[in-house]
Design a protein around this motif. Structure first.
Motif, PDB file in Angstrom:
ATOM      1  N   ASP A   1      21.893  21.742 -39.321  1.00 35.67           N
ATOM      2  CA  ASP A   1      20.827  21.254 -38.095  1.00 35.67           C
ATOM      3  C   ASP A   1      19.922  22.955 -37.681  1.00 35.67           C
ATOM      4  N   THR A   2      20.398  24.236 -38.264  1.00 39.37           N
ATOM      5  CA  THR A   2      19.910  25.208 -37.083  1.00 39.37           C
ATOM      6  C   THR A   2      19.655  26.292 -37.705  1.00 39.37           C
TER       7      THR A   2
ATOM      8  N   GLY B   1      14.348  26.612 -29.283  1.00 44.22           N
ATOM      9  CA  GLY B   1      15.927  26.709 -29.932  1.00 44.22           C
ATOM     10  C   GLY B   1      16.777  27.422 -30.103  1.00 44.22           C
TER      11      GLY B   1
ATOM     12  N   ALA C   1      17.322  25.301 -26.133  1.00 40.66           N
ATOM     13  CA  ALA C   1      17.631  24.459 -25.990  1.00 40.66           C
ATOM     14  C   ALA C   1      18.067  24.169 -27.563  1.00 40.66           C
TER      15      ALA C   1
ATOM     16  N   SER D   1      18.358  22.974 -30.556  1.00 43.87           N
ATOM     17  CA  SER D   1      18.089  23.352 -31.549  1.00 43.87           C
ATOM     18  C   SER D   1      16.599  23.293 -32.209  1.00 43.87           C
TER      19      SER D   1
ATOM     20  N   PRO E   1      14.219  21.030 -33.108  1.00 41.81           N
ATOM     21  CA  PRO E   1      13.548  19.838 -33.087  1.00 41.81           C
ATOM     22  C   PRO E   1      14.026  19.260 -31.548  1.00 41.81           C
ATOM     23  N   ALA E   2      14.985  20.008 -31.176  1.00 45.69           N
ATOM     24  CA  ALA E   2      14.988  19.339 -29.919  1.00 45.69           C
ATOM     25  C   ALA E   2      14.504  19.864 -28.319  1.00 45.69           C
TER      26      ALA E   2
ATOM     27  N   GLN F   1      11.970  18.246 -26.007  1.00 47.96           N
ATOM     28  CA  GLN F   1      12.998  17.181 -25.083  1.00 47.96           C
ATOM     29  C   GLN F   1      13.663  18.426 -23.956  1.00 47.96           C
ATOM     30  N   SER F   2      14.280  18.767 -24.678  1.00 47.33           N
ATOM     31  CA  SER F   2      14.689  19.364 -23.668  1.00 47.33           C
ATOM     32  C   SER F   2      13.627  20.686 -22.498  1.00 47.33           C
TER      33      SER F   2
ATOM     34  N   ASP G   1      13.079  17.423 -19.742  1.00 46.50           N
ATOM     35  CA  ASP G   1      14.596  17.363 -19.244  1.00 46.50           C
ATOM     36  C   ASP G   1      14.603  18.124 -18.572  1.00 46.50           C
TER      37      ASP G   1
ATOM     38  N   GLN H   1       6.266  21.049 -35.986  1.00 51.10           N
ATOM     39  CA  GLN H   1       6.837  20.147 -34.818  1.00 51.10           C
ATOM     40  C   GLN H   1       6.006  19.777 -33.158  1.00 51.10           C
TER      41      GLN H   1
ATOM     42  N   ASP I   1       4.820  16.048 -31.359  1.00 51.58           N
ATOM     43  CA  ASP I   1       6.407  15.310 -30.116  1.00 51.58           C
ATOM     44  C   ASP I   1       5.108  15.162 -29.319  1.00 51.58           C
TER      45      ASP I   1
END
Length: 249
Positions: free
Chosen positions: A64-65, A130, A151, A153, A155-156, A159-160, A163, A175, A179
């Motif tokens: 995933d990374t 990431g 973050a 990864s 893709p995160a 959102q990070s 947040d 990406q 988003d």
């Protein structure tokens, strides 16, 4: 027509009896999961084509990374991988010339005062990337005043960024665009802060002949139109096929 690959080179790529290809799902330009849950994308297509050229079975090692993908190839737990070329990653991996060029961009909130990439590197500014991604490696070297937050990864990242209240998110343009469209209230800064050279790589201990075979494969895939067609087939926009590599020094 490609030159047959000698048996000794095939063996160098397949110590486990099959070609193990590390696939990074953290970069949506290269790979993702299809509706059936299986990995798909440009890197998967290239891995299958190279296994076919070697005449061996293929095993996908799906991660995933980018950082995990790099570590897997460095450790010899995969025989090839798909990476952004970076000096740190060269410690243990031998890269081909790039097959795809990808833009790295910044994203901010609509209300942000930032209007230009040059404004990002300032004291007190926070930039979310990431962890272990090409953007992380590059910005760690390049940013002198801003603080880098990481973050889990790529893709995160967005959102990070939201947040944790970071001021800027950095990553692959596609990406960030996706988003921003999904979440609203966000915009990309114009232009790009880097161009990523996406290449194939193998563990450095596999030998010069194996390195040459992988390099030749990448050049064939670019010249034949395979890479361009894979980008079209998977609906990838904004990435360009890299130019042919010059003669080796």
């Amino acid at each position: 027509m490609s030159t047959p690959i000698p048996a000794a080179v095939v063996q160098a790529f397949t110590p486990a009896g099959r070609l193990r290809a590390s696939i990074n799902l953290g970069n949506p330009i290269l790979a993702g999961r299809g509706a059936d849950g299986q990995a798909r994308g440009v890197s998967v297509d290239l891995a299958r084509a190279f296994a076919e050229r070697l005449g061996v079975d293929l095993e996908l090692v799906v991660l995933d990374t980018a950082g995990k993908s790099v570590d897997t190839v460095k450790a010899g737990q995969a025989d090839i991988g798909f990476f952004a070329i970076d000096p740190l990653r060269g410690e243990g991996i031998r890269f081909t010339a790039p097959y795809v060029l990808i833009e790295g961009c910044y994203l901010v909130r609509e209300a942000s005062p930032l209007r230009d990439n040059a404004e990002v590197d300032a004291p007190g500014r926070t930039v979310m990337v990431g962890k272990g991604s090409a953007y992380d490696l590059f910005l760690t070297r390049e940013l002198q005043a801003a603080t880098i937050l990481r973050a889990p990864s790529s893709p995160a990242v967005v959102q990070s960024f939201l947040d944790e209240g970071a001021e800027v998110a950095a990553g692959v343009k596609q990406q960030l665009e996706a988003d921003a469209a999904r979440l609203g209230g966000l915009r990309l800064l114009p232009g790009r802060f880097m161009v990523i050279q996406q290449a194939m790589g193998l563990p450095e201990g596999r030998g010069a002949a194996a390195q040459a075979a992988l390099a030749a494969f990448v050049e064939d895939m670019k010249a034949s139109g395979f890479v361009a067609e894979a980008l079209r087939r998977h609906g990838v926009a904004g990435a360009a096929v890299a130019p042919a590599a010059g003669p080796a020094a």
